[in-house]
Design an enzyme around this catalytic site. Structure first.
Site, short mmCIF file in Angstrom:
data_model
loop_
_atom_site.label_atom_id
_atom_site.label_comp_id
_atom_site.label_asym_id
_atom_site.label_seq_id
_atom_site.Cartn_x
_atom_site.Cartn_y
_atom_site.Cartn_z
N HIS A 181 43.02 13.70 -52.56
CA HIS A 181 42.23 13.42 -51.35
C HIS A 181 41.67 12.00 -51.34
O HIS A 181 41.17 11.54 -50.31
CB HIS A 181 41.05 14.39 -51.22
CG HIS A 181 41.45 15.81 -50.99
ND1 HIS A 181 42.26 16.19 -49.94
CD2 HIS A 181 41.16 16.96 -51.67
CE1 HIS A 181 42.44 17.51 -49.98
NE2 HIS A 181 41.80 17.99 -51.03
N ASP A 232 49.58 21.51 -53.68
CA ASP A 232 48.17 21.90 -53.66
C ASP A 232 47.89 22.61 -52.32
O ASP A 232 48.52 22.33 -51.30
CB ASP A 232 47.29 20.65 -53.77
CG ASP A 232 45.82 20.97 -53.93
OD1 ASP A 232 45.31 20.98 -55.06
OD2 ASP A 232 45.15 21.23 -52.89
N HIS A 283 45.57 22.26 -50.35
CA HIS A 283 44.99 21.35 -49.36
C HIS A 283 45.94 20.19 -49.08
O HIS A 283 46.71 19.79 -49.96
CB HIS A 283 43.66 20.78 -49.87
CG HIS A 283 42.64 21.83 -50.19
ND1 HIS A 283 42.48 22.34 -51.47
CD2 HIS A 283 41.75 22.48 -49.41
CE1 HIS A 283 41.51 23.25 -51.45
NE2 HIS A 283 41.06 23.36 -50.22
N ASP A 341 45.35 25.75 -56.82
CA ASP A 341 44.57 26.49 -55.82
C ASP A 341 45.51 27.17 -54.81
O ASP A 341 45.05 27.95 -53.98
CB ASP A 341 43.53 25.60 -55.11
CG ASP A 341 44.09 24.28 -54.64
OD1 ASP A 341 45.31 24.06 -54.73
OD2 ASP A 341 43.27 23.44 -54.19
ZN LIG Z 1 43.29 21.67 -53.34
#
Ligand SMILES: [Zn+2]
Length: 342
Positions: free
Chosen positions: A123, A159, A161, A244
């Site tokens: 991120h 991931d 996200h 995750d």
């Molecule tokens: Zn993540």
């Protein structure tokens, strides 16, 4: 040739009640009793230097982040992302782990590699830390590979996200292809199917419904990632490995099981063998349930070593979602029909 690994647990990078905690690594170590243990080459990485980090992050961002850390502990965004007094050094160490792994693969010391590092990175954008991430470990390793003469890199990010930071780092970098799968309608909100219209076939985003599950990822690897890799002809594949995406993860709900991570990792390793002499580097991103991180890591190591070893099965109890319509749309949008790629 061995599989290079490094472990950067950053035990002092911690904040009360925060899920991105050293405890994420508490289940790791199962590889010691595995048949492939002797094939692992453990590296002792140095922290990333200013030159390497500066290929991805702006000087202003680095200065402000270092200052925030020195004045820490503090929360620096709404994710929330935290820093402590030692976090800048921890972030340089994590980036150094990713760099050491990719360099070991590029210089032929290892066939492939896995950087088990934290804090995570995907991120973190060129001009701001974000989403539990301080420095973009994978992007720093990818930029280093390009600076060392690698002509094309392919990044796959599984991931749960969207890796907005990696996407931003390579927004206009024609030598980098970025493919992200992520759960739709969760943090950070970017990575829509139609995003990055200027880079069709190079920046590929596949938002997925909750509980997509194991079969979805096999299909994605076969029908979208493989044709993308064959067309791109990367000289190095880098993978943002976020556990995750596991069904047990407390923050997200993509629904993968250890068998799903193993099948995906095996497909990625096979693709690297086909496209780039096996040169593939996995870099840990998220994953907030320690047993899921541990079994996911073992799935990756089993695949990288070609041992056939898989972690204990732990199937998701939930029915899987149908991703067919959106996968078809993605394949169409990016020109990935198998016949077009041949
Ligand atoms: Zn993540």
């Amino acid at each position: 040739m061995p599989t290079a690994c490094c472990l950067v647990p950053s035990p002092n990078h911690t904040y009360p009640g925060h899920p991105e905690a050293p405890e994420r690594f508490s289940g790791l170590g199962g590889w010691r009793s595995r048949s492939y243990a002797a094939q692992l080459l453990w590296l002792d990485p140095s922290p990333a230097g200013a030159e390497e980090v500066g290929r991805v992050h702006t000087a202003r961002m680095l200065k402000e982040l270092e200052q925030a850390c020195r004045q820490g502990p503090a929360i620096i965004d709404l994710a929330p992302t935290y820093v402590t007094r030692g976090s800048f050094d921890d972030a340089l160490a994590a980036a150094g782990g990713a760099l050491a792994c990719s360099r070991a693969v590029l210089d032929g010391t290892a066939r492939n590699a896995f950087a088990l590092v934290r804090p995570p990175g995907h991120h973190a954008e060129p001009d701001r830390p974000m989403g539990f991430c301080l420095l973009n470990n994978l992007a720093i390793a990818a930029a280093d590979a390009l600076a060392r003469g690698v002509r094309r890199v392919l990044v796959f990010d599984f991931d749960a996200h969207h890796g907005n930071g990696t996407q931003a780092a390579f927004w206009d970098e024609a030598r980098a292809t970025y493919f992200s799968t992520h759960q739709e309608n969760i943090y950070p909100g970017s990575g829509q199917l139609e995003s990055a219209p200027h880079a069709r076939g190079r920046i590929v985003n596949l938002p997925l419904p909750a509980r997509s599950g194991d079969a979805a990822f096999t299909r994605i690897a076969d029908e979208a990632l493989a044709p993308l890799a064959r067309r791109t002809a990367p000289e190095l594949i880098l993978v943002s490995a976020g556990f995750d995406a596991a069904w047990r993860d407390p923050l997200t709900a993509l629904g993968l099981s250890p068998a799903g991570f193993a099948a995906l990792a095996e497909a990625l390793v096979a693709l690297a063998e086909e496209c780039c002499q096996g040169r593939i580097v996995f870099v840990l991103e998220g994953g907030y349930q320690a047993t899921a991180v541990a079994s996911g890591a073992e799935a990756i190591l089993g695949a990288l070593t070609g041992s056939g070893a898989r972690p204990e099965p732990d199937p998701s109890p939930y029915p899987e979602s149908d991703i067919r319509p959106r996968l078809d749309r993605l394949v169409e949008m990016h020109g990935l029909r198998q016949s077009q790629s041949n």
